[in-house]
Design a protein around this motif. Structure first.
Motif, PDB file in Angstrom:
ATOM      1  N   UNK A 101      64.538 104.682  51.685  1.00  0.00           N
ATOM      2  CA  UNK A 101      64.547 104.551  50.220  1.00  0.00           C
ATOM      3  C   UNK A 101      63.580 103.441  49.792  1.00  0.00           C
ATOM      4  N   UNK A 102      63.628 102.330  50.537  1.00  0.00           N
ATOM      5  CA  UNK A 102      62.745 101.198  50.234  1.00  0.00           C
ATOM      6  C   UNK A 102      61.291 101.624  50.368  1.00  0.00           C
ATOM      7  N   UNK A 103      60.976 102.375  51.424  1.00  0.00           N
ATOM      8  CA  UNK A 103      59.585 102.761  51.637  1.00  0.00           C
ATOM      9  C   UNK A 103      59.126 103.863  50.690  1.00  0.00           C
ATOM     10  N   UNK A 104      60.048 104.361  49.859  1.00  0.00           N
ATOM     11  CA  UNK A 104      59.651 105.282  48.785  1.00  0.00           C
ATOM     12  C   UNK A 104      59.601 104.553  47.453  1.00  0.00           C
ATOM     13  N   UNK A 105      59.821 103.236  47.492  1.00  0.00           N
ATOM     14  CA  UNK A 105      59.710 102.442  46.280  1.00  0.00           C
ATOM     15  C   UNK A 105      60.984 102.333  45.459  1.00  0.00           C
ATOM     16  N   UNK A 106      62.097 102.782  46.021  1.00  0.00           N
ATOM     17  CA  UNK A 106      63.358 102.708  45.271  1.00  0.00           C
ATOM     18  C   UNK A 106      63.775 101.257  45.071  1.00  0.00           C
ATOM     19  N   UNK A 107      64.483 101.007  43.984  1.00  0.00           N
ATOM     20  CA  UNK A 107      65.071  99.687  43.800  1.00  0.00           C
ATOM     21  C   UNK A 107      66.150  99.514  44.860  1.00  0.00           C
ATOM     22  N   UNK A 108      66.473  98.265  45.169  1.00  0.00           N
ATOM     23  CA  UNK A 108      67.428  97.989  46.243  1.00  0.00           C
ATOM     24  C   UNK A 108      68.843  97.935  45.683  1.00  0.00           C
ATOM     25  N   UNK A 109      69.724  98.740  46.272  1.00  0.00           N
ATOM     26  CA  UNK A 109      71.115  98.796  45.841  1.00  0.00           C
ATOM     27  C   UNK A 109      71.956  97.881  46.734  1.00  0.00           C
ATOM     28  N   UNK A 110      72.985  97.295  46.148  1.00  0.00           N
ATOM     29  CA  UNK A 110      73.852  96.371  46.896  1.00  0.00           C
ATOM     30  C   UNK A 110      74.429  96.937  48.200  1.00  0.00           C
ATOM     31  N   UNK A 111      74.900  98.199  48.230  1.00  0.00           N
ATOM     32  CA  UNK A 111      75.493  98.695  49.479  1.00  0.00           C
ATOM     33  C   UNK A 111      74.557  98.632  50.700  1.00  0.00           C
ATOM     34  N   UNK A 112      73.251  98.702  50.468  1.00  0.00           N
ATOM     35  CA  UNK A 112      72.308  98.677  51.593  1.00  0.00           C
ATOM     36  C   UNK A 112      71.981  97.275  52.092  1.00  0.00           C
ATOM     37  N   UNK A 113      72.489  96.260  51.399  1.00  0.00           N
ATOM     38  CA  UNK A 113      72.162  94.874  51.750  1.00  0.00           C
ATOM     39  C   UNK A 113      73.187  94.301  52.720  1.00  0.00           C
ATOM     40  N   UNK A 114      72.694  93.804  53.859  1.00  0.00           N
ATOM     41  CA  UNK A 114      73.604  93.226  54.848  1.00  0.00           C
ATOM     42  C   UNK A 114      73.638  91.702  54.785  1.00  0.00           C
ATOM     43  N   UNK A 115      72.569  91.099  54.274  1.00  0.00           N
ATOM     44  CA  UNK A 115      72.529  89.639  54.154  1.00  0.00           C
ATOM     45  C   UNK A 115      71.543  89.246  53.065  1.00  0.00           C
ATOM     46  N   UNK A 116      71.820  88.096  52.439  1.00  0.00           N
ATOM     47  CA  UNK A 116      70.911  87.593  51.412  1.00  0.00           C
ATOM     48  C   UNK A 116      71.046  86.074  51.370  1.00  0.00           C
ATOM     49  N   UNK A 117      69.929  85.380  51.132  1.00  0.00           N
ATOM     50  CA  UNK A 117      69.994  83.927  51.007  1.00  0.00           C
ATOM     51  C   UNK A 117      70.943  83.571  49.871  1.00  0.00           C
ATOM     52  N   UNK A 118      71.780  82.569  50.103  1.00  0.00           N
ATOM     53  CA  UNK A 118      72.787  82.185  49.118  1.00  0.00           C
ATOM     54  C   UNK A 118      72.182  81.584  47.856  1.00  0.00           C
TER      55      UNK A 118
END
Length: 173
Positions: A101-118
């Motif tokens: 999805x990312x490589x097709x330019x989609x915006x990033x949805x929360x369910x696909x995120x495993x970690x993020x800087x606090x």
């Protein structure tokens, strides 16, 4: 007058219209560095910093490489810059299922995120990396905090501005 127009190949089917290319003044470099926040280090002590005025988007060239793109007048690091340099920007890690999805330019949805800087806040420029290799996949603007990105089970987290395989990625001088 150096307003020669040249069309450069831009991705598969787009051309970039180059209007002007000239060196940036120290003052302007300082302004852009400030806007880039932690990504400003891409311009640290660089001698050859040029602006390539083009349509649809202008680039900032560092030693001839398109390291920064100006989207709606706002500077973003390019993925080429992220790959060529050790960038200490805010990172968001996505699972392998999100990659296509990312490589097709989609915006990033929360369910696909495993970690993020606090320390990510809404409006920050973030680097999206894959969980297996830690490679940069996209650059975007956070819509929520890093904590919310990881906790939320639904909803959009990041507006994608530039991704692997897009026209910016394929841009060559």
């Amino acid at each position: 007058d150096n307003t020669s127009y040249q069309n450069l190949r831009y991705g598969k089917n787009m051309t970039i219209k180059v209007k002007k290319r000239n060196f940036l003044k120290k003052k302007k470099i300082k302004e852009i560095k400030k806007e880039l926040e932690e990504y400003g280090e891409l311009l640290q002590n660089k001698k050859n910093v040029e602006i390539l005025e083009a349509e649809p988007d202008s680039f900032i060239l560092v030693d001839g490489e398109p390291y920064i793109i100006l989207i709606d007048e706002k500077p973003f690091p390019t993925l080429k810059a992220a790959l060529a340099n050790e960038i200490h920007g805010k990172k968001v890690t996505v699972d392998m299922g999100a990659i296509r999805f990312v490589s097709n330019g989609a915006d990033i949805m929360s369910p696909g995120i495993v970690a993020a800087d606090e320390n990510i806040n809404p409006g920050d420029i973030v680097l999206i990396i894959d969980e297996t290799h830690g490679k940069p996949l996209a650059i975007g603007i956070s819509l929520i905090t890093g904590e919310e990105m990881v906790e939320n089970d639904s909803g959009k987290a990041i507006e994608t501005k530039h991704y692997v395989g897009d026209d910016i990625w394929n841009f060559e001088l």
